[in-house]
Design an enzyme around this catalytic site. Structure first.
Site, PDB file in Angstrom:
ATOM      1  CE  LYS A 201      58.297  25.738  29.018  1.00 15.61           C
ATOM      2  NZ  LYS A 201      56.938  25.229  28.935  1.00 15.61           N
ATOM      3  CE  LYS A 254      59.708  24.250  25.553  1.00 13.93           C
ATOM      4  NZ  LYS A 254      58.390  24.247  26.095  1.00 13.93           N
TER       5      LYS A 254
HETATM    6  C1  PBG Z   1      53.458  25.086  27.504  1.00 18.06           C
HETATM    7  C2  PBG Z   1      54.547  24.785  26.553  1.00 18.06           C
HETATM    8  C3  PBG Z   1      55.287  25.687  25.788  1.00 18.06           C
HETATM    9  C4  PBG Z   1      56.132  24.934  24.995  1.00 18.06           C
HETATM   10  C5  PBG Z   1      55.912  23.587  25.306  1.00 18.06           C
HETATM   11  N1  PBG Z   1      54.939  23.521  26.294  1.00 18.06           N
HETATM   12  C6  PBG Z   1      55.194  27.155  25.683  1.00 18.06           C
HETATM   13  C7  PBG Z   1      55.425  27.986  26.857  1.00 18.06           C
HETATM   14  O1  PBG Z   1      55.954  27.540  27.882  1.00 18.06           O
HETATM   15  O2  PBG Z   1      55.036  29.151  26.768  1.00 18.06           O
HETATM   16  C8  PBG Z   1      57.060  25.485  23.963  1.00 18.06           C
HETATM   17  C9  PBG Z   1      57.320  24.616  22.804  1.00 18.06           C
HETATM   18  C10 PBG Z   1      57.865  25.300  21.599  1.00 18.06           C
HETATM   19  O3  PBG Z   1      58.132  26.514  21.569  1.00 18.06           O
HETATM   20  O4  PBG Z   1      58.043  24.576  20.607  1.00 18.06           O
HETATM   21  N2  PBG Z   1      53.810  25.106  28.840  1.00 18.06           N
HETATM   22 ZN    ZN Z   2      52.173  26.038  30.087  1.00 20.33          ZN
END
Ligand code: PBG
Ligand code: ZN
Length: 331
Positions: A201, A254
């Site tokens: 991520k 992601k």
């Molecule tokens: C929270 C989380 C996020 C997303 C999924 N879980 C945002 C972040 O990490 O700030 C992003 C999902 C998206 O942008 O569709 N941890």
């Molecule tokens: Zn988070």
């Protein structure tokens, strides 16, 4: 021209097999099945709320009492799986709302499982929606703590699984959280609950619209000390290997579209289901361009989803899922 005549009989003519719709259909290497789509849902505390998310046209935040029509629509479209995010009424320093058995996510899980027992419910596990500072872990003197955060995450994961979630999905990017969650699930006799880990991520600009939707933007600083530097493809593979070693059953990459190389390499290296998260910013870009008449939404969405399949995704989390399901059945 003589030279051309010589090679004419042997040259590759790709167009021969593109002649008709039937031939093209027969020879398509990748197709997206509706059963491969995962639809994210934002559940908000309160009553009688269906609230549009401005930066994500077509996406709403729902209170638990308004979920059922949405669940019915999801099931009617043939979608098998949803991913839940909760937006609590109250936040605190340690994100205690995340593991509240009567919190918004646990109530949503029970409601959905009653309405549609066959629908696979994944609960996102993170603290950022529940902390008043908006970080994904506990904070001390401006730093996001790692090991101290793990019990909080594990507690939330157990609460969701106990409420009936079929899969838990940690998105926080703390080190060691898959092992901590696995141990806590097993100790709670929830050995059958799989972990879908957000392994690779990136700290990405593509999450902007999500943070509007989930009210989860960090109050100070950013997430770069825990989410990955998106430029590091090799490190992404290391993160995946680490999560698998800790017991992850499925892994998420992601964002999706700018990270297809990671998906491709991971699919060659790891014999595990890979999940691409087609994130909020990717959705917002397509919706904005389509609303301006600059792109054909249906074509672009299907092209993106098929591209993710080609790159090695087995499952795709996407806000386009409801529309895509309709389009996939029409073609
Ligand atoms: C929270 C989380 C996020 C997303 C999924 N879980 C945002 C972040 O990490 O700030 C992003 C999902 C998206 O942008 O569709 N941890
Ligand atoms: Zn988070």
């Amino acid at each position: 021209m003589d030279k051309f005549n010589e090679i004419r009989s042997t040259m590759f003519r790709g167009r021969r097999l593109r002649k008709s719709p039937a031939l093209r259909d027969m020879l398509r290497e990748h197709e997206v099945r509706v059963a491969e789509l995962i639809y994210p849902i934002f559940v908000v505390d309160g009553d009688d709320v269906v609230e549009a998310v401005p930066s994500m046209p077509g996406v709403n935040r729902y209170s638990v009492d308004r979920l059922e029509p949405l669940v019915d629509e999801i099931v009617a479209r043939g979608i098998k799986c949803v991913l839940l995010f909760g937006i609590p009424a109250k936040k605190d320093a340690v994100g205690s709302g995340a593991s509240d058995p009567n919190g918004v996510v646990c109530r949503a899980i029970r409601t959905i499982k009653l309405r549609a027992p066959e629908l696979v419910v994944i609960a996102d596990v993170c603290l950022c929606e529940y902390t008043d500072h908006g970080h994904c872990g506990l904070v001390h003197e401006g730093r996001v703590l790692n090991d101290e955060t793990l019990p909080q995450l594990a507690k939330a994961a157990v609460a969701y699984a106990a409420a009936g979630a079929d899969i838990v999905a940690p998105s926080d990017m703390m080190d060691g959280r898959v092992a901590a969650i696995r141990a806590a699930l097993d100790a709670a006799k929830l050995v059958e609950t799989p972990i879908m880990s957000y392994s690779a991520k990136a700290a990405s600009g593509y999450y902007g619209p999500f943070r509007d939707a989930a009210a989860s933007a960090p109050g100070f600083g950013d997430r770069q000390t825990y989410q990955m530097d998106g430029t590091n493809g090799r490190e992404a593979l290391r993160e995946i290997a680490a999560d698998l070693a800790e017991g992850a059953d499925l892994v998420i990459i992601k964002p999706a579209l700018a990270y297809m190389d990671v998906l491709k390499t991971a699919s060659e290296r790891f014999d595990v289901p890979l999940v691409a998260y087609n994130v909020s910013g990717e959705y917002a870009m397509v919706k904005a361009a389509a609303a301006n008449g600059w792109l054909d939404e249906r074509r672009i969405v299907l092209e993106n989803l098929r591209g993710l399949k080609r790159a090695g995704a087995q499952l795709i989390i996407t806000y386009h899922a409801l529309d895509a399901a309709r389009w996939i059945k029409e073609v």
